[in-house]
Write an enzyme that holds these catalytic residues in place. Sequence first.
Site, PDB file in Angstrom:
ATOM      1  CE  LYS A 164     -49.354 -19.500 -65.100  1.00  0.00           C
ATOM      2  NZ  LYS A 164     -50.734 -19.899 -64.607  1.00  0.00           N
ATOM      3  NE  ARG A 192     -44.964 -28.146 -44.280  1.00  0.00           N
ATOM      4  CZ  ARG A 192     -45.798 -27.675 -45.143  1.00  0.00           C
ATOM      5  NH1 ARG A 192     -46.975 -28.169 -45.197  1.00  0.00           N
ATOM      6  NH2 ARG A 192     -44.995 -26.659 -45.989  1.00  0.00           N
ATOM      7  N   GLY A 217     -44.903 -21.011 -49.188  1.00  0.00           N
ATOM      8  CA  GLY A 217     -45.370 -19.885 -49.624  1.00  0.00           C
ATOM      9  C   GLY A 217     -44.368 -18.790 -48.755  1.00  0.00           C
TER      10      GLY A 217
HETATM   11  P1  ADP Z   1     -41.739 -24.515 -56.020  1.00  0.00           P
HETATM   12  O1  ADP Z   1     -43.590 -24.776 -55.365  1.00  0.00           O
HETATM   13  O2  ADP Z   1     -41.083 -25.209 -55.726  1.00  0.00           O
HETATM   14  O3  ADP Z   1     -42.373 -22.824 -55.654  1.00  0.00           O
HETATM   15  P2  ADP Z   1     -44.011 -23.684 -58.707  1.00  0.00           P
HETATM   16  O4  ADP Z   1     -44.622 -23.639 -57.593  1.00  0.00           O
HETATM   17  O5  ADP Z   1     -43.186 -22.091 -59.211  1.00  0.00           O
HETATM   18  O6  ADP Z   1     -42.964 -23.788 -57.748  1.00  0.00           O
HETATM   19  O7  ADP Z   1     -43.649 -24.703 -59.744  1.00  0.00           O
HETATM   20  C1  ADP Z   1     -43.814 -25.702 -59.746  1.00  0.00           C
HETATM   21  C2  ADP Z   1     -44.092 -26.448 -61.325  1.00  0.00           C
HETATM   22  O8  ADP Z   1     -43.410 -25.540 -62.187  1.00  0.00           O
HETATM   23  C3  ADP Z   1     -44.177 -27.832 -61.056  1.00  0.00           C
HETATM   24  O9  ADP Z   1     -45.060 -28.472 -61.504  1.00  0.00           O
HETATM   25  C4  ADP Z   1     -43.694 -27.805 -63.219  1.00  0.00           C
HETATM   26  O10 ADP Z   1     -43.482 -29.051 -63.966  1.00  0.00           O
HETATM   27  C5  ADP Z   1     -43.788 -26.307 -63.297  1.00  0.00           C
HETATM   28  N1  ADP Z   1     -42.660 -26.530 -64.868  1.00  0.00           N
HETATM   29  C6  ADP Z   1     -41.316 -26.453 -64.502  1.00  0.00           C
HETATM   30  N2  ADP Z   1     -40.535 -26.074 -65.923  1.00  0.00           N
HETATM   31  C7  ADP Z   1     -42.036 -26.227 -66.651  1.00  0.00           C
HETATM   32  C8  ADP Z   1     -41.837 -26.034 -68.016  1.00  0.00           C
HETATM   33  N3  ADP Z   1     -40.815 -25.975 -68.740  1.00  0.00           N
HETATM   34  N4  ADP Z   1     -43.717 -25.792 -68.419  1.00  0.00           N
HETATM   35  C9  ADP Z   1     -44.188 -25.481 -67.828  1.00  0.00           C
HETATM   36  N5  ADP Z   1     -44.290 -26.416 -65.787  1.00  0.00           N
HETATM   37  C10 ADP Z   1     -43.502 -26.072 -66.105  1.00  0.00           C
END
Ligand code: ADP
Length: 398
Positions: free
Chosen positions: A199, A39, A378
């Site tokens: 999620k 950043r 975000g």
């Molecule tokens: P981003 O920050 O890229 O938007 P998220 O915050 O939505 O992504 O999600 C990231 C998290 O999702 C990671 O910490 C990862 O461990 C978790 N994750 C990915 N696949 C799974 C899974 N099959 N079961 C549980 N957690 C998962």
Amino acid sequence: MAPFAKRTIRDADPSGKKILVRVDFNVPLDKGAVADDTRIRAALPTITSLLERGGALALCSHLGRPKGPDPKQSLAPVAKRLGELLGREVALLPDCVGPVVHAAVAKLAPGDVVLLENVRFHPEEERNDASFAKELAEGYDLYVNDAFGAAHRAHASTEGAAKLLPAYAGLLMEKELIALGGILSDPKHPFVAIIGGAKVSSKIDVLRALVPKVDTLAVGGGMANTFLLATGHMVGTSLVEEDRTGEAARIIEEIEGSRKRILLPVDVLCAPSVDEDGAQRAVTYSVDEVPEGMAIVDIGPRTIAQYRDVIREARTVFWNGPVGVFEIDAFANGTRQVAGFMANNPGATTVVGGGESVQAVTEAGLAERMTHVSTGGGASLELIEGKTLPGVAVIPDA
Ligand code: ADP
Ligand code: MG
């Protein structure tokens, strides 16, 4: 690609002006040093452009979520790293407002740059308090916002102060808005979106916004489990949101009623526990055969091959959210492969947005090979969702 509507620093005359520059230096620290300077580097084009044109700069940022002044969340390590990157010392002022700061800013000469201390040491910042914004803006001629990662928040330093001075977008802000905005306004087809992460509930608006735009939607990660449950598969002890299967089913229906395609995992890596112990006993199953006591932790090889094929044919790829629990090495294969497939399609516009997905791309050493890797977690998602970002809205059009 949509033309960029906002006034940028190219439209400004910084010469001899005192400029408050909101940057996003909210970087990870480790043992009192900057652990990832992405950043900080991303803000350099704006900083050097303004300095070279004779501006006198006070850089303003937040770091972490302090509940008041907290030496552990001081921007001192950032001042040090920025100094190394600029090849000159960057002084950290003891605060972002107050008489000492105002006196120091008054003395700044053209080409000078200082860093203000963590703006979130003042709770008024997040409240977008009007008198705090006024204090923050005091003594400056111009305001520049290059903090894309904070633009989805209407805080005093991102919104309040911008209203009190002639405001301009920085070059990083412009780059982010063009790259992410272009995905929605004018993607080259075929357009593939890969959405993973933990999620469905946190990504439902992103999914809804993307469905009408994409040719293929690939759903992976923890959120795919909810889609699998919605299509009648057992997911064992996997992370799943039973109360979101209705929303997942509606998205599947919408896509199946069109010429678009949805890719759900056809095979998955499963482990008895989501940790290093579980990694020793991980097994790949077809999605029809996930055992009761196992949790889905990554996409399997047949699914990875499907991803490879759609990414290879794509002309636009947007990726948000790791497709597995990539923090554990044994569960990171799918996520690394996705990054690799994107990097190996130089003909496509490849954009990565999100917190953990960007981390995965950076760790894989592939950030340079993407068209754009967003610095805003975000903020990038809210932009894709079609929301107005207050820190952008406040900047006048060109
Ligand atoms: P981003 O920050 O890229 O938007 P998220 O915050 O939505 O992504 O999600 C990231 C998290 O999702 C990671 O910490 C990862 O461990 C978790 N994750 C990915 N696949 C799974 C899974 N099959 N079961 C549980 N957690 C998962
Ligand atoms: Mg995240």
